[in-house]
Design a protein around this motif. Sequence first.
Motif, PDB file in Angstrom:
ATOM      1  N   PHE A 114       0.780  -1.228  -0.079  1.00  8.90           N
ATOM      2  CA  PHE A 114       0.051   0.014  -0.020  1.00  8.90           C
ATOM      3  C   PHE A 114       0.977   1.237  -0.092  1.00  8.90           C
ATOM      4  N   SER A 115       0.553   2.154  -0.790  1.00 11.13           N
ATOM      5  CA  SER A 115       1.327   3.215  -0.674  1.00 11.13           C
ATOM      6  C   SER A 115       0.184   4.682  -0.768  1.00 11.13           C
ATOM      7  N   ASP A 116       0.590   5.835  -0.035  1.00  7.85           N
ATOM      8  CA  ASP A 116      -0.199   7.106  -0.137  1.00  7.85           C
ATOM      9  C   ASP A 116       0.114   7.786  -1.370  1.00  7.85           C
ATOM     10  N   TRP A 117       1.221   7.309  -2.304  1.00  5.98           N
ATOM     11  CA  TRP A 117       1.716   8.107  -3.493  1.00  5.98           C
ATOM     12  C   TRP A 117       2.112   6.807  -4.531  1.00  5.98           C
ATOM     13  N   PRO A 118       1.105   6.231  -5.074  1.00  6.25           N
ATOM     14  CA  PRO A 118       1.452   4.698  -5.696  1.00  6.25           C
ATOM     15  C   PRO A 118       2.553   4.791  -6.913  1.00  6.25           C
ATOM     16  N   ALA A 119       2.922   6.024  -7.353  1.00  5.89           N
ATOM     17  CA  ALA A 119       4.060   6.312  -8.551  1.00  5.89           C
ATOM     18  C   ALA A 119       5.223   5.666  -7.769  1.00  5.89           C
ATOM     19  N   THR A 120       5.419   5.847  -6.469  1.00  8.00           N
ATOM     20  CA  THR A 120       6.620   5.190  -6.004  1.00  8.00           C
ATOM     21  C   THR A 120       6.736   3.643  -5.920  1.00  8.00           C
ATOM     22  N   THR A 121       5.762   2.811  -5.949  1.00 13.23           N
ATOM     23  CA  THR A 121       5.837   1.471  -5.913  1.00 13.23           C
ATOM     24  C   THR A 121       5.428   1.047  -7.282  1.00 13.23           C
ATOM     25  N   SER A 122       4.896   1.910  -8.205  1.00 19.55           N
ATOM     26  CA  SER A 122       4.744   1.446  -9.507  1.00 19.55           C
ATOM     27  C   SER A 122       5.779   1.469 -10.194  1.00 19.55           C
ATOM     28  N   TYR A 123       6.508   2.514  -9.991  1.00 19.75           N
ATOM     29  CA  TYR A 123       7.965   2.772 -10.590  1.00 19.75           C
ATOM     30  C   TYR A 123       8.928   1.463 -10.419  1.00 19.75           C
ATOM     31  N   TYR A 124       8.977   1.224  -9.143  1.00 26.14           N
ATOM     32  CA  TYR A 124       9.847  -0.001  -8.593  1.00 26.14           C
ATOM     33  C   TYR A 124       9.314  -1.240  -9.319  1.00 26.14           C
ATOM     34  N   ALA A 125       8.194  -1.412  -9.121  1.00 26.81           N
ATOM     35  CA  ALA A 125       7.747  -2.968  -9.766  1.00 26.81           C
ATOM     36  C   ALA A 125       7.947  -2.772 -11.305  1.00 26.81           C
ATOM     37  N   SER A 126       7.661  -1.746 -11.823  1.00 20.97           N
ATOM     38  CA  SER A 126       7.840  -2.038 -13.336  1.00 20.97           C
ATOM     39  C   SER A 126       9.391  -2.000 -13.671  1.00 20.97           C
ATOM     40  N   CYS A 127      10.274  -1.276 -12.923  1.00 19.65           N
ATOM     41  CA  CYS A 127      11.540  -1.541 -13.096  1.00 19.65           C
ATOM     42  C   CYS A 127      12.197  -2.803 -12.901  1.00 19.65           C
ATOM     43  N   VAL A 128      11.796  -3.486 -11.998  1.00 18.39           N
ATOM     44  CA  VAL A 128      12.379  -4.995 -11.396  1.00 18.39           C
ATOM     45  C   VAL A 128      11.508  -6.112 -12.274  1.00 18.39           C
ATOM     46  N   GLY A 129      10.355  -5.719 -12.844  1.00 20.04           N
ATOM     47  CA  GLY A 129       9.489  -6.605 -13.687  1.00 20.04           C
ATOM     48  C   GLY A 129       8.612  -7.184 -12.599  1.00 20.04           C
ATOM     49  N   LEU A 130       7.992  -6.774 -11.710  1.00 17.21           N
ATOM     50  CA  LEU A 130       7.100  -7.531 -10.636  1.00 17.21           C
ATOM     51  C   LEU A 130       5.711  -7.328 -11.355  1.00 17.21           C
ATOM     52  N   ASP A 131       4.716  -8.277 -11.128  1.00 17.12           N
ATOM     53  CA  ASP A 131       3.452  -8.405 -11.574  1.00 17.12           C
ATOM     54  C   ASP A 131       2.603  -7.236 -11.085  1.00 17.12           C
TER      55      ASP A 131
END
Length: 404
Positions: free
Chosen positions: A387-404
């Motif tokens: 969970f994030s109050d600013w989802p861009a932070t987690t979305s960027y990480y997940a996209s970069c390292v290839g998480l679903d």
Amino acid sequence: MKGSTMFRPIILALLLCAPALAEPITSGPRPLYLVDQMAPGPLRDRLMSCANDPVRRTLFSIGHRGAPMQFPEHTVESYVAAARMGAGILECDVTFTADKELVCRHAQNDLHTTTNILATDLAVKCTAGFTPADDDMRAHAECRTSDITLAEFRTLTGKMDAANPNARSVAQYMDGTAGWRTDLYAADGGDLMTHAESIALFKSLGAKFTPELKPAVVEMPYDGFSQEDYAQKLIDEYISAGIPASDVWVQSFNLDDVLYWIRHAPEFGAQAVYLDGSYRIEGWRPDLPETWVHQMGDLKAMGVNYIAPPTWVLLALVDGEIVPSRYALEARAAGIEIITWTIERSGPLQNGGGWYYQTIKDVTNSDGIMYEVIDVLAQQVGVKGIFSDWPATTSYYASCVGLD
């Protein structure tokens, strides 16, 4: 007139078919700002290498109440912002009104801090009206969703969740937003939502669902509405909307709610998330299983497949390195999946990070630590989502390292 009964259906209809939502997902400047704060090393290099890559929608990125770091929580605007930042799952915290209709609010008794109710004629219906601060007492109020009907709820607008405890007037009380948040996107208020409306909106945004059944502050049963009725009504609204159970992660801090879903709505219960609040018990420690209310094997035997503790519960320090806690290791060993909360809720991290970083405060000395925390949670703890109050932070990480 924003949020009025007349205009809300129009606003929702426009959003449900808005072409802007088909545009590419964007992360904005914050992820790379955080990367810039990181200590040199392989993780920083990898995250920097993705600077020009597109950000994807991912189930790893969960919008906590939407995107409330900058938008009023549980509003249309907050949810749309979260989806545009790649959140693949969105959260509606669920409570109920006086006429037992389900709405999105973090607590049944938070209208005085999250909406404009104190500045409206509905203030007279609040459980406790505004009392100004004086030399001996802080300013306070309490307004509940159960104080008003759904029709009345619809007339309110959302605001940033905050209150000024030193206020001598309603206007001062409502003007308490933390300096590291913003009122820039809250000037005209935000459009509140029912739970059913949130389902329709999230579906239109291409996101999945994680509603949390909030504890009632009124005595239950409430006018014949039992806790079981409440838990079932939440499920029924997904069934009525034709949402497959596999797209829904229902949550509760109340283990009895989770067990109810496991027994009476097993297709939803298979992904029901137990928000383990045991950390509130004096003496509880994530590294001492003897202090835990439930052992992980016992939870698994009850049918609990997902737990969601706060981030600090899952982390420990060993020789200055962030590693999984005993709690995290025991959960995974028992075959329980983990979701955690909340990234981007602590403000600047230069001085220990506060509550969410308490087990790693000795190494929390800059905003750059955030991606180290996310990386340990993802790669070593193996969390399914954050969970994030600013989802861009987690979305960027997940996209970069290839998480679903």
